[in-house]
Design an enzyme around this catalytic site. Structure first.
Site, PDB file in Angstrom:
ATOM      1  N   GLY A 133      -1.359  -7.376   3.624  1.00 18.59           N
ATOM      2  CA  GLY A 133      -1.043  -5.962   3.824  1.00 18.59           C
ATOM      3  C   GLY A 133      -0.127  -5.803   5.021  1.00 18.59           C
TER       4      GLY A 133
ATOM      5  N   LYS B 132       0.855  -1.203   0.000  1.00 18.64           N
ATOM      6  CA  LYS B 132       0.000   0.000   0.000  1.00 18.64           C
ATOM      7  C   LYS B 132       0.888   1.250   0.000  1.00 18.64           C
ATOM      8  CE  LYS B 132      -3.492  -2.769   2.211  1.00 18.64           C
ATOM      9  NZ  LYS B 132      -4.658  -2.886   3.046  1.00 18.64           N
TER      10      LYS B 132
ATOM     11  N   HIS C 171      -8.666  -3.563  -5.913  1.00 17.98           N
ATOM     12  CA  HIS C 171      -8.516  -3.646  -4.456  1.00 17.98           C
ATOM     13  C   HIS C 171      -9.625  -2.818  -3.792  1.00 17.98           C
ATOM     14  CE1 HIS C 171      -6.971  -3.085  -0.420  1.00 17.98           C
ATOM     15  NE2 HIS C 171      -6.270  -4.183  -0.630  1.00 17.98           N
TER      16      HIS C 171
HETATM   17  P1  PGA Z   1      -4.270  -6.576   5.628  1.00 19.19           P
HETATM   18  O1  PGA Z   1      -4.512  -6.046   4.112  1.00 19.19           O
HETATM   19  O2  PGA Z   1      -3.433  -7.827   5.521  1.00 19.19           O
HETATM   20  O3  PGA Z   1      -3.548  -5.456   6.321  1.00 19.19           O
HETATM   21  O4  PGA Z   1      -5.616  -6.848   6.185  1.00 19.19           O
HETATM   22  C1  PGA Z   1      -4.779  -6.937   3.067  1.00 19.19           C
HETATM   23  C2  PGA Z   1      -4.990  -6.167   1.776  1.00 19.19           C
HETATM   24  O5  PGA Z   1      -5.573  -5.085   1.807  1.00 19.19           O
HETATM   25  O6  PGA Z   1      -4.573  -6.625   0.694  1.00 19.19           O
END
Ligand code: PGA
Length: 247
Positions: free
Chosen positions: A230, A9, A91
């Site tokens: 993420g 991200k 996403h």
């Molecule tokens: P997260 O995000 O593992 O922090 O829940 C996953 C994603 O948005 O791909």
């Protein structure tokens, strides 16, 4: 072979990204049979792609479907060519914060396939939709709309990531049984749209609060072929623990 993908991200400076990548690149003998993918920011992607990386794949988090033109702030697949193999599409943060509807996601999927990138198509229901028992309906709609015009030959280069919106970044992951049930349903929809042989070959990733302590149970499920991670992909240690859990 499972696909373990990191979605960084809007995190990590280029310097931090390079440090992480070099660290991870020295641990590739721990990957076993897993395919490991990192999706950094565009700037970090450009720098990381200069490092020799035989066992780590690279991906972009976003792009625009047109090749070039007056689209201020956007990056095209032509610009990305040579830097990465995978691209994330649809996403939930792109859908909710940047208002990307299924029709736009569909254009991006088609553009990615035409340019020979491997799209990771993200789908998922919100907490409200799950409470109203609409999970299957929403997922089936998303799959049909986002894969419109994608041929059986093309779909073989695509990966589907099931990411329940209520589980992303919240620490509330779907239980392995819940995730398996949904993945099985997704494979059924893909069987209806294409064929059983093709649907069986497609990789279905789970994403949403994947952590070292829930990865083993999740990956043990028949229809879970990897993760989109993420938060837990931001530290080398937790990311490698997840890769190891998926062995
Ligand atoms: P997260 O995000 O593992 O922090 O829940 C996953 C994603 O948005 O791909």
């Amino acid at each position: 072979m499972n696909l373990i993908a990191a979605n960084w991200k809007m995190n990590k400076t280029v310097k931090e990204a390079l440090k992480f990548f070099n660290d991870l690149n020295s641990k590739t003998d721990e990957f076993a049979d897993n395919e490991v993918l990192i999706c950094p920011s565009f700037l970090a992607l450009s720098e990381i792609s200069k490092i020799k990386h035989e066992k780590i794949k690279l991906g972009a988090q976003n792009f625009y479907f047109e090749d070039s033109g007056a689209y201020t702030g956007e990056t095209s697949l032509l610009i990305l060519k040579g830097f990465c193999e995978y691209v994330l599409v649809g996403h939930s943060e792109r859908r909710s914060i940047f208002k990307e509807p299924n029709q736009l996601v569909n254009k991006k999927v088609l553009a990615a396939l035409n340019h020979h990138f491997k799209p990771i198509l993200c789908i998922g229901e919100t907490g409200d939709e799950r409470q109203k028992n609409k999970t299957n309906e929403v997922l089936s709609q998303q799959l049909k709309a986002c894969l419109k015009g994608v041929s059986e030959n093309q779909i073989k280069n695509l990966v589907v990531a099931y990411e329940p919106v209520w589980a992303i970044g919240t620490g509330k992951n779907a239980t392995s049984a819940m995730a398996q049930e949904v993945h099985e349903f997704i494979r059924e929809v893909l069987t209806d749209m294409y064929s059983q042989t093709t649907a069986r070959q497609l990789k279905l990733l789970y994403g949403g609060s994947v952590k070292p302590d829930n990865a083993k149970d999740l990956i043990a499920q028949e229809d879970i072929n990897g993760f989109l991670i993420g938060g837990a992909s931001l530290e080398v240690e937790s990311f490698v623990e997840i890769i190891n859990a998926a062995k």
